[in-house]
Design a protein around this motif. Sequence first.
Motif, PDB file in Angstrom:
ATOM      1  N   UNK A 121       0.828  -1.192   0.000  1.00 52.61           N
ATOM      2  CA  UNK A 121       0.000   0.000   0.000  1.00 52.61           C
ATOM      3  C   UNK A 121       0.867   1.248   0.000  1.00 52.61           C
ATOM      4  N   UNK A 122       1.924   1.257   0.800  1.00 54.26           N
ATOM      5  CA  UNK A 122       2.813   2.411   0.852  1.00 54.26           C
ATOM      6  C   UNK A 122       3.483   2.638  -0.494  1.00 54.26           C
ATOM      7  N   UNK A 123       3.916   1.582  -1.142  1.00 56.28           N
ATOM      8  CA  UNK A 123       4.544   1.720  -2.455  1.00 56.28           C
ATOM      9  C   UNK A 123       3.550   2.292  -3.446  1.00 56.28           C
ATOM     10  N   UNK A 124       2.321   1.799  -3.405  1.00 58.48           N
ATOM     11  CA  UNK A 124       1.311   2.273  -4.343  1.00 58.48           C
ATOM     12  C   UNK A 124       1.010   3.753  -4.127  1.00 58.48           C
ATOM     13  N   UNK A 125       0.851   4.176  -2.897  1.00 60.78           N
ATOM     14  CA  UNK A 125       0.529   5.570  -2.624  1.00 60.78           C
ATOM     15  C   UNK A 125       1.676   6.481  -3.014  1.00 60.78           C
ATOM     16  N   UNK A 126       2.886   6.089  -2.713  1.00 63.63           N
ATOM     17  CA  UNK A 126       4.051   6.929  -3.000  1.00 63.63           C
ATOM     18  C   UNK A 126       4.407   6.882  -4.468  1.00 63.63           C
ATOM     19  N   UNK A 127       4.335   5.702  -5.082  1.00 58.47           N
ATOM     20  CA  UNK A 127       4.872   5.577  -6.418  1.00 58.47           C
ATOM     21  C   UNK A 127       3.874   5.424  -7.532  1.00 58.47           C
ATOM     22  N   UNK A 128       2.590   5.488  -7.303  1.00 54.98           N
ATOM     23  CA  UNK A 128       1.646   5.294  -8.388  1.00 54.98           C
ATOM     24  C   UNK A 128       1.386   3.830  -8.575  1.00 54.98           C
ATOM     25  N   UNK A 129       1.967   3.229  -9.593  1.00 57.03           N
ATOM     26  CA  UNK A 129       1.793   1.808  -9.833  1.00 57.03           C
ATOM     27  C   UNK A 129       2.837   1.022  -9.067  1.00 57.03           C
ATOM     28  N   UNK A 130       2.471  -0.133  -8.546  1.00 53.22           N
ATOM     29  CA  UNK A 130       3.447  -1.004  -7.883  1.00 53.22           C
ATOM     30  C   UNK A 130       4.149  -1.800  -8.973  1.00 53.22           C
ATOM     31  N   UNK A 131       5.327  -1.357  -9.352  1.00 48.16           N
ATOM     32  CA  UNK A 131       6.087  -2.006 -10.412  1.00 48.16           C
ATOM     33  C   UNK A 131       7.508  -2.228  -9.928  1.00 48.16           C
ATOM     34  N   UNK A 132       8.295  -2.917 -10.745  1.00 52.90           N
ATOM     35  CA  UNK A 132       9.665  -3.202 -10.333  1.00 52.90           C
ATOM     36  C   UNK A 132      10.605  -2.046 -10.614  1.00 52.90           C
ATOM     37  N   UNK A 133      10.266  -1.181 -11.537  1.00 53.49           N
ATOM     38  CA  UNK A 133      11.155  -0.075 -11.874  1.00 53.49           C
ATOM     39  C   UNK A 133      10.807   1.157 -11.048  1.00 53.49           C
ATOM     40  N   UNK A 134      11.797   1.878 -10.545  1.00 51.53           N
ATOM     41  CA  UNK A 134      11.532   3.003  -9.664  1.00 51.53           C
ATOM     42  C   UNK A 134      10.937   4.217 -10.358  1.00 51.53           C
ATOM     43  N   UNK A 135      11.074   4.370 -11.664  1.00 47.61           N
ATOM     44  CA  UNK A 135      10.608   5.573 -12.338  1.00 47.61           C
ATOM     45  C   UNK A 135       9.379   5.299 -13.198  1.00 47.61           C
ATOM     46  N   UNK A 136       8.622   4.268 -12.897  1.00 46.21           N
ATOM     47  CA  UNK A 136       7.438   3.933 -13.678  1.00 46.21           C
ATOM     48  C   UNK A 136       6.176   4.688 -13.318  1.00 46.21           C
ATOM     49  N   UNK A 137       6.082   5.351 -12.175  1.00 50.59           N
ATOM     50  CA  UNK A 137       4.765   5.778 -11.726  1.00 50.59           C
ATOM     51  C   UNK A 137       4.128   6.827 -12.604  1.00 50.59           C
ATOM     52  N   UNK A 138       2.817   6.861 -12.558  1.00 48.53           N
ATOM     53  CA  UNK A 138       2.097   7.982 -13.123  1.00 48.53           C
ATOM     54  C   UNK A 138       2.503   9.169 -12.269  1.00 48.53           C
ATOM     55  N   UNK A 139       2.594  10.332 -12.858  1.00 49.23           N
ATOM     56  CA  UNK A 139       3.202  11.484 -12.202  1.00 49.23           C
ATOM     57  C   UNK A 139       2.720  11.707 -10.770  1.00 49.23           C
ATOM     58  N   UNK A 140       1.426  11.662 -10.514  1.00 46.86           N
ATOM     59  CA  UNK A 140       0.990  11.943  -9.152  1.00 46.86           C
ATOM     60  C   UNK A 140      -0.167  11.066  -8.715  1.00 46.86           C
ATOM     61  N   UNK A 141      -0.381   9.963  -9.375  1.00 44.44           N
ATOM     62  CA  UNK A 141      -1.376   8.974  -8.969  1.00 44.44           C
ATOM     63  C   UNK A 141      -2.762   9.591  -8.828  1.00 44.44           C
ATOM     64  N   UNK A 142      -3.169  10.430  -9.763  1.00 46.05           N
ATOM     65  CA  UNK A 142      -4.484  11.061  -9.719  1.00 46.05           C
ATOM     66  C   UNK A 142      -5.384  10.439 -10.768  1.00 46.05           C
ATOM     67  N   UNK A 143      -6.474   9.859 -10.298  1.00 51.55           N
ATOM     68  CA  UNK A 143      -7.396   9.184 -11.196  1.00 51.55           C
ATOM     69  C   UNK A 143      -8.572  10.095 -11.534  1.00 51.55           C
ATOM     70  N   UNK A 144      -9.258   9.739 -12.597  1.00 52.34           N
ATOM     71  CA  UNK A 144     -10.434  10.487 -12.997  1.00 52.34           C
ATOM     72  C   UNK A 144     -10.075  11.719 -13.808  1.00 52.34           C
ATOM     73  N   UNK A 145     -11.036  12.631 -13.940  1.00 54.95           N
ATOM     74  CA  UNK A 145     -10.851  13.786 -14.833  1.00 54.95           C
ATOM     75  C   UNK A 145     -10.045  14.938 -14.257  1.00 54.95           C
ATOM     76  N   UNK A 146      -9.500  14.816 -13.048  1.00 57.00           N
ATOM     77  CA  UNK A 146      -8.754  15.923 -12.441  1.00 57.00           C
ATOM     78  C   UNK A 146      -7.528  16.306 -13.251  1.00 57.00           C
ATOM     79  N   UNK A 147      -6.913  15.347 -13.914  1.00 55.81           N
ATOM     80  CA  UNK A 147      -5.738  15.618 -14.731  1.00 55.81           C
ATOM     81  C   UNK A 147      -6.026  15.184 -16.159  1.00 55.81           C
ATOM     82  N   UNK A 148      -5.353  15.841 -17.090  1.00 59.15           N
ATOM     83  CA  UNK A 148      -5.591  15.539 -18.500  1.00 59.15           C
ATOM     84  C   UNK A 148      -4.421  14.755 -19.074  1.00 59.15           C
ATOM     85  N   UNK A 149      -4.753  13.735 -19.838  1.00 55.53           N
ATOM     86  CA  UNK A 149      -3.760  12.893 -20.490  1.00 55.53           C
ATOM     87  C   UNK A 149      -4.139  12.745 -21.956  1.00 55.53           C
TER      88      UNK A 149
END
Length: 143
Positions: A15-43
């Motif tokens: 849970x801590x990894x997910x909150x801090x890093x976005x996706x729980x993956x093996x690479x340290x630089x994989x996360x979505x920029x700020x783990x914000x879901x929904x329409x708050x951010x544009x992609x």
Amino acid sequence: MNDHPLVTATLVSLTAVTVVGGFATTAPDHPVADHSCGPAHRYVEAQTAMVKPHRVLLAGRHTTLVCGGDDDSSFQPGGDVTLKVRKRATVKVWKVPEDPSQGRKTVDATDLPHWVKKNRSEPVYKIHGPADGVTSLVEQWHP
């Protein structure tokens, strides 16, 4: 009540990894920029880019980050869009599109056609600025 302290500790850690890093993956630089879901951010899921005299046109599809479980978030593409990216915009792309663990690097907006074509998995970028004057794009990790 806690018969399995190791399992509980592991779940807290994930849970801590997910909150801090976005996706729980093996690479340290994989996360979505700020783990914000929904329409708050544009992609945007980029499909093509073309350099014009005063802007770079980036065509693709509006995309929304849909959060799932700890390691189950995804980008949901929507309707078509063409963005006008300022030539002085900050653009961050994966150094090696097939291996985001290598980190990002900053490139000129005029290099977008090369980077969109180089990333064969239709890159997703977080958008900053209005659609007719994008000031920043940051490539996001998506499996």
